[in-house]
Design an enzyme around this catalytic site. Structure first.
Site, PDB file in Angstrom:
ATOM      1  N   GLU A  33     -13.069  -7.248   1.044  1.00  0.00           N
ATOM      2  CA  GLU A  33     -11.919  -8.075   1.417  1.00  0.00           C
ATOM      3  C   GLU A  33     -12.288  -9.120   2.457  1.00  0.00           C
ATOM      4  O   GLU A  33     -11.761  -9.141   3.571  1.00  0.00           O
ATOM      5  CB  GLU A  33     -10.781  -7.167   1.881  1.00  0.00           C
ATOM      6  N   HIS A  38       1.918   5.862  -7.239  1.00  0.00           N
ATOM      7  CA  HIS A  38       1.028   5.373  -6.200  1.00  0.00           C
ATOM      8  C   HIS A  38       0.336   6.546  -5.524  1.00  0.00           C
ATOM      9  O   HIS A  38       0.990   7.462  -5.048  1.00  0.00           O
ATOM     10  CB  HIS A  38       1.799   4.544  -5.157  1.00  0.00           C
ATOM     11  N   HIS A  39      -0.994   6.510  -5.531  1.00  0.00           N
ATOM     12  CA  HIS A  39      -1.786   7.563  -4.892  1.00  0.00           C
ATOM     13  C   HIS A  39      -2.685   6.944  -3.835  1.00  0.00           C
ATOM     14  O   HIS A  39      -3.790   6.489  -4.134  1.00  0.00           O
ATOM     15  CB  HIS A  39      -2.678   8.272  -5.934  1.00  0.00           C
ATOM     16  N   GLU A  40      -2.217   6.898  -2.609  1.00  0.00           N
ATOM     17  CA  GLU A  40      -3.078   6.443  -1.524  1.00  0.00           C
ATOM     18  C   GLU A  40      -3.897   7.641  -1.052  1.00  0.00           C
ATOM     19  O   GLU A  40      -3.339   8.670  -0.669  1.00  0.00           O
ATOM     20  CB  GLU A  40      -2.258   5.876  -0.367  1.00  0.00           C
ATOM     21  N   GLU A  91      -8.054  -4.066  -7.175  1.00  0.00           N
ATOM     22  CA  GLU A  91      -7.982  -5.038  -6.102  1.00  0.00           C
ATOM     23  C   GLU A  91      -9.434  -5.500  -5.890  1.00  0.00           C
ATOM     24  O   GLU A  91      -9.982  -6.201  -6.714  1.00  0.00           O
ATOM     25  CB  GLU A  91      -7.381  -4.401  -4.853  1.00  0.00           C
ATOM     26  N   GLU A 126      -1.630  -9.781   0.083  1.00  0.00           N
ATOM     27  CA  GLU A 126      -1.219  -9.063   1.283  1.00  0.00           C
ATOM     28  C   GLU A 126      -1.756  -9.685   2.567  1.00  0.00           C
ATOM     29  O   GLU A 126      -1.131  -9.582   3.614  1.00  0.00           O
ATOM     30  CB  GLU A 126      -1.639  -7.595   1.195  1.00  0.00           C
TER      31      GLU A 126
END
Lengths: 683, 683
Positions: B185, B387-389, B486, B492
């Protein structure tokens, strides 16, 4: 010798932490600690940034030198040590001591620094802490990480060290690539800082403002050597040398890392004069090492590189009784202390490159009568110099270490040249799992090996000259029997039928590799035509000057004996030049271009000057103000002849003498690829 | 679909091997093998050099593209595989097949290459052998190492891969640093090739002759991801991602490495149009994946980044029944297929960043009635997106994997967004020693983990959209439920109160990150003012164009619902734009500057065009020759208004329509930071 401790007042204040990442929010004020050098010029600050990561920065005369740069670790079995960290404490102290070298480029060294110890503590679990200790000198600084037993997890398995060096200013770099197959034996390249790739240390910089900087490390003990990756822009990050397929470093707390060092100077020569690396090492742990005498030596060696003799057995075997005795006679006749003999031991007859399991370190070839030769040498006041080529097979070598050194001691051999000829990553060690692993010359396991060899050798009063070594980080202070190393392209590269070292090579070495420590470069070759395709790309005068500009307490007269016998004039300087010094001054120089070095003989009054240039001819005016005022000297000058040229007339040399004193200025006229050597004999 | 194998004649001839090192002697002739691309333009040669080390080189149209570059391996428990090697055999074959994508940026893909398999064999013990397989396409090539069971040592423990890429020509590079704390990122940087540091792949080059090149890898399976260190000059070497404190890769023979890929094109757009990465992956191993439908989705997400809602429980909890139902209603009303809900599950109330052991992947927060909400969604033709963080805690996640996907299947959830928010090197896996280890997102152990998640999910008919992923290497061909990722700076970064992504960002992504595969960039934001200090640095028209230029089979309409409700005009394009395509053409573009992309909807006649620019305004003439000849289209145009500017008037947009056909040329006027989106409705 004197020593002084002074407690400095606390310097705790708040700085606005810099933003490392583009997404960093404006930072609140953070506790910071600062320490300055004794002369006040160099300043180091340690703090944490807006994301609570530890950093340090360095400025010189109020101008940034190292922008805020990361500190920390990645571990293999524990969370990284980098975030959620606060500066939890600091201590400062001052130290000033002058210590004596048993041998060296200067007799006495002043160790004068201000120290800052900061304690970083995690503010979240697992709440570990560590110290970073900065020692700031007038000519640079060192810092290291220290882990106490408390707050750590017992055994520490380091995946990577996160130390960075973000140079604040642009400039030029001189460096050699890391991770390469030929270890440290590459030509130095000169690039913009922004073009540095993956580099070994020491790496030398000349910044846009003219100041010079070197990044290296000191006291690399039981740890992995540090290379530098330029990640982006001028940001260099530590990249520890790979291990044996495990973590890069495994240590039990308490322990500390080697010192990460920055030397800084207005001049290139200032880097060479700096004793920072030595000062950051521990004092002598061997006490009396008077059994090691700095010396010049000849050897059964160059003739092998020229294919006139062989390491292996057979009709051309170099290490024959007859050939060795001839070398002993020559050494004795010319005042040299030793005779290196390579190829004396069983193991050279197979494909030994990178193998090494066939080498015996106690069994001579039949035509090498070690008892007789050693006794003969002793009778002439000369000693044999041992040779242990391991091909990088450290495990095999260690299995014979005691027997090998015991043999040396019996034979009166006080110095051994070791060799680790193997591709990078192809040394062999036994891991803690008891299995054989391939290893890098500068990984932790090999760091331990080189140290073991040196400390075992000391028990038998043997000094070590490591070829294909781990890099020098000043450990000769701690173990003064680690007297020299290779670790760069030496003379041998001029023999092999390939282009060899260019005329600028030694002017690079002085300001790069030589900042690490002594090098067994093996100068003194007059036979410029070597194997077809090769040559020695200097003048004769430059060959002589190398004995002064390249420091080592052991210096080889590398050429064939007949080349010395045929040229007694220039050979006289090699006979005269000492290998141990009272003091050293770099009078002038630019990295990769030229250097003029003057050294005074240990416990004596004579001075010696060496000047070398790259492919450019140069005329240098050298004031002799280093000589004792009011005293007369006879300058015995070995200079390039008017038509001298490394390419066309390397042998053109003028030998002359004149009276000089400290008020004189000499004009040194250096030919392309040339040099000048001068002995100043005190009247 | 058709497939064809043709045996090509042997191409065995002698080349004069290049000298790698300065000390290399003039080389004798060595056996070499060459293969050319189907159109004859690209040529690859494999041979050994004067020191008997294997190398390959690449030329294009007779001009060197990759100078002779090393091949080989360093092992931890065995000698390196690099020297004493001979080219012992070669085979060539040709392959031509057109295959169908279940979904994608184009429906049918031609896989047409000539293959060269060379066998390298050691000429000294331990006499190992390995193959290198080159597949040469008109638009690039891939090569991989293959180890058979014979001639190897069973378990192979790789210390480093020695593959190098020595670019033959200078030029410009676009890249992001490797080994960094924020994974992939970072903002892309543009430097001279000689200024590249330590880089992730894909890395994109524009060479001095105008050609474009990308280096990456394909089919990264059970191996460590490859980064590139620029060692010196233009020589890049593979640097495998660190493991868990062991060898970088441990595999049992037989096995093969991922493909090392080079894509090459005259134009920047040619790189984007290339299907080389997909072609080098194995065919679909899941058969029918029709349960996954490409779709657009909205989510309980952006409002959290803006601090209007929270992931954690409490009064602002985003994943409340009421809020989710509102999103379901909105999705149903506007034809969107899914509603992503983050923060639905227990575990968000502690310090979850880089931790993750508190996350449950089956237990919802009490105010999130998953049964009711999933049923409500289904009743409206919408599905919840799970959603699995994991915070990088792969080991913890794997312990709940089956239960988590079983829950999804019960609730009709066919897609899960996973997350691995942890610093680089801080993912957590269980090693073969049964202990917890810290790991890099792209090391071998994590490569296995990501693959396990995808293949386990497939058993429950769940598709995976990985955030903080391992890099994409085209595995969607093999496991078409790995639908997006991503792995770059997404939208974001514009929310968090920091400068965010600059106007050139997406024009960089298209020609760099997007070469790897689909990205869940989450475009479509109209609320340009985000948190103080932040903003979205595009015009509205550019936000619409992103749905065309950034490919993903799932596309979020990322903004707050009220921003869409308030702006039905531009929102119409988001409602209309497909996420599955019949064909794709990049009509114009320069890396980091601008791009114009046209795509035809899957199984349909409508075309969509997206054009974006960096901070520079641009006027582009675009011939519509991609439209079907003789057919009329209504162009629904969403263009920057005359006063549009990302900084001053981002919302200035003109929506208009006109009739066009394939003979027309449109003039696209793009504002600074602007863009244009067009739907061509076939009449």
């Amino acid at each position: 010798m004197f020593s002084r401790f002074v407690a400095l007042p606390f310097l705790l204040f708040a700085v606005c932490a810099p933003a490392f990442a583009d997404q960093a929010a404006p930072a609140p004020s953070k506790p910071a600690a600062t320490v300055v050098s004794p002369n006040g010029e160099l300043s180091v600050t340690a703090s944490t940034d807006s994301e609570n990561r530890p950093y340090y920065s360095v400025s010189r005369r109020g101008k940034p030198l190292i922008s805020p740069s990361r500190l920390g670790f990645i571990f293999n079995d524990a969370p990284k040590l980098e975030r959620n960290i606060a500066l939890a404490g600091q201590q400062t102290r001052s130290f000033d001591e002058t210590w004596e070298q048993p041998w060296g480029e200067q007799h006495f060294i002043r160790n004068h620094y201000n120290e800052l110890r900061v304690t970083y503590k995690e503010t979240a679990k697992p709440f570990r802490s560590f110290d970073v200790v900065f020692r700031v000198y007038d000519d640079g600084l060192g810092f290291r990480y220290e882990f106490s037993q408390q707050g750590t997890l017992g055994q520490i398995r380091i995946g990577e060290e996160l130390t960075e060096f973000d140079l604040a200013e642009d400039g030029t770099a001189w460096w050699i690539p890391a991770g390469e197959f030929n270890r440290a034996e590459q030509l130095y390249q000169r690039t913009a800082i922004g073009e540095v790739g993956y580099a070994q240390t020491p790496i030398t910089f000349k910044l846009a403002d003219g100041s010079h900087l070197s990044i290296h490390e000191a006291a690399l003990v039981d740890y992995s050597g540090m290379n530098l990756i330029r990640v982006e822009n001028r940001r260099l990050k530590a990249q520890l040398t790979d291990g044996i397929g495990g973590p890069k470093v495994v240590r039990d707390a308490p322990f500390h890392t080697p010192w990460r060092t920055l030397q800084v100077s207005d001049t290139a020569g200032g880097l060479v004069e700096s004793s920072l690396i030595l000062n950051l090492n521990e004092p002598n742990q061997l006490d009396d090492v008077s059994w090691f005498k700095p010396m010049k030596y000849v050897g059964v060696w160059w003739e092998m590189h020229l294919d006139k003799k062989t390491w292996s057995s057979g009709p051309k075997h170099g290490a024959s009784n007859e050939n060795v005795m001839r070398h002993i006679d020559f050494a004795a006749a010319n005042g040299f202390g030793g005779v290196l003999v390579e190829g004396w031991n069983v193991g050279w007859d197979g494909d030994w490159f990178g193998n090494g399991e066939d080498f015996s370190f106690t069994q001579p070839y039949p035509d090498f009568d070690i008892d007789k030769l050693a006794a003969y040498a002793r009778s002439k006041g000369v000693q044999l110099i041992g040779h242990h080529e391991t091909s990088g097979h450290a495990a095999h070598y260690e299995s014979q270490l005691d027997a090998a050194f015991a043999l040396d001691q019996r034979e009166g051999i006080h110095m051994v040249k070791t060799g680790y000829v193997a591709d990078a990553g192809q040394a062999k060690v036994i891991g803690t799992d008891g299995k054989l692993h391939y290893a890098w010359h500068e990984g932790q396991d090999m760091a331990r090996h080189y140290q073991k060899v040196v400390t075992e050798a000391a028990k038998y009063q043997v000094a070590i000259n490591s070829h294909e070594p781990i890099k020098d980080t000043g450990l000769r202070r701690t173990w003064p029997n680690w007297v020299s190393r290779e670790g760069a392209r030496g003379m041998e590269y001029n023999a092999w039928g390939n282009p060899g070292n260019p005329p600028e090579h030694e002017a690079n070495l002085v300001f790069t590799r030589m900042l690490a420590g002594p090098m067994d470069f093996t100068p003194g070759v007059f036979g410029m035509q070597t194997k077809p395709g090769s040559r020695v790309a200097t003048t004769w005068a430059k060959q002589l000057a190398l004995y002064v500009v390249i420091y080592s307490p052991i210096q080889m007269a590398a050429d064939l004996l007949e080349n010395y016998e045929a040229n007694p004039g220039p050979f006289q300087f090699i006979k005269d030049v000492p290998t141990d010094w009272e003091e050293t001054r770099v009078l002038a120089g630019e990295v990769g271009d030229f250097v003029v070095t003057a050294r005074r003989e240990r416990d004596g009054n004579d001075w010696y000057l060496g000047a070398i240039t790259d492919e450019q001819p140069r005329t240098l005016k050298v004031p002799l103000s280093f000589l004792s005022p009011g005293r007369e000297y006879v300058a015995q000058i070995y200079r390039d002849g008017p038509d001298a040229d490394w390419d066309k007339r390397p042998e053109s040399i003028v030998i002359e003498q004149r009276k000089v004193d400290s008020g004189d200025t000499l004009e040194l006229i250096l030919a392309p690829g040339g040099g000048q050597a001068i002995r100043f004999v005190a009247e």
